[in-house]
Write an enzyme that holds these catalytic residues in place. Structure first.
Site, PDB file in Angstrom:
ATOM      1  CG  HIS A   1      -1.950  -1.197   1.619  1.00  0.00           C
ATOM      2  ND1 HIS A   1      -2.654  -0.869   1.867  1.00  0.00           N
ATOM      3  CD2 HIS A   1      -1.799  -2.014   0.796  1.00  0.00           C
ATOM      4  CE1 HIS A   1      -3.926  -1.886   1.575  1.00  0.00           C
ATOM      5  NE2 HIS A   1      -3.488  -3.072   0.805  1.00  0.00           N
TER       6      HIS A   1
ATOM      7  CD  GLU B   1      -1.515   4.713   3.097  1.00  0.00           C
ATOM      8  OE1 GLU B   1      -3.202   5.908   2.940  1.00  0.00           O
ATOM      9  OE2 GLU B   1      -1.608   3.677   2.271  1.00  0.00           O
TER      10      GLU B   1
ATOM     11  CB  CYS C   1      -6.795   0.165   5.185  1.00  0.00           C
ATOM     12  SG  CYS C   1      -4.777  -0.710   4.984  1.00  0.00           S
TER      13      CYS C   1
ATOM     14  CB  CYS D   1      -1.801   1.559   5.920  1.00  0.00           C
ATOM     15  SG  CYS D   1      -1.229   1.221   4.432  1.00  0.00           S
TER      16      CYS D   1
END
Length: 157
Positions: A54, A56, A84, A87
């Site tokens: 992801h 991040e 999320c 993250c």
């Protein structure tokens, strides 16, 4: 020194650029220290076949490599979308000082990225989760933890 909106635009522009390049979903993040961008990250889930890639997490990995540390205290993250659960956890583990985000989790859900299931699952008792989780009791596992506890040259994190 760039302001919050300028840094957020950077993260959002990165999300668009990398999405259009076919890297993955429409997510971008930057890590800033003392007003300076020290790392960028974008969603690489589908291009790297890595469900943890992801924006991040990618930005955190890049920042840690750049700074030579696992502790990002003194840094902030600007991300194109509310993090999320994975993250968000990574941000806490990295010790970032602050999170700035543009789109909310409801916006992400509206385009097919619904993390509510994960938020709900994590809050449940372990035996009530949809994914079976089985504890296997091994004395050897406790021995390893005891050895870590007794280790005099460990680096705490």
């Amino acid at each position: 020194m760039c302001d919050a909106k300028g840094h957020m635009r950077h993260a959002v522009n990165l999300s668009r650029k990398k999405m259009e390049e076919g890297c993955g979903g429409p997510f971008g993040a930057i890590i800033v220290r003392n007003g300076e961008v020290i790392a960028e990250g974008w969603n690489n889930v589908t291009s790297n076949n890595d469900p943890t890639a992801h924006a991040e997490v990618s930005a955190i990995r890049a920042a840690c490599t750049s700074l030579g540390t696992f502790n990002l205290s003194g840094c902030e993250i600007y991300t194109s979308c509310e993090p999320c659960p994975m993250c968000l956890s990574a941000i806490y583990w990295a010790r970032l000082d602050k999170i700035y985000y543009a789109n909310g989790r409801e916006d992400a859900a509206a385009i097919g990225f619904d993390d509510q299931f994960l938020y709900d699952e994590v809050a449940k008792p372990i035996h009530d989760r949809s994914l079976p989780i089985v504890h296997v009791d091994l004395p050897e596992a406790r021995e390893v933890f005891a050895a870590w506890d007794a280790k005099t040259d460990k680096i705490a994190y």
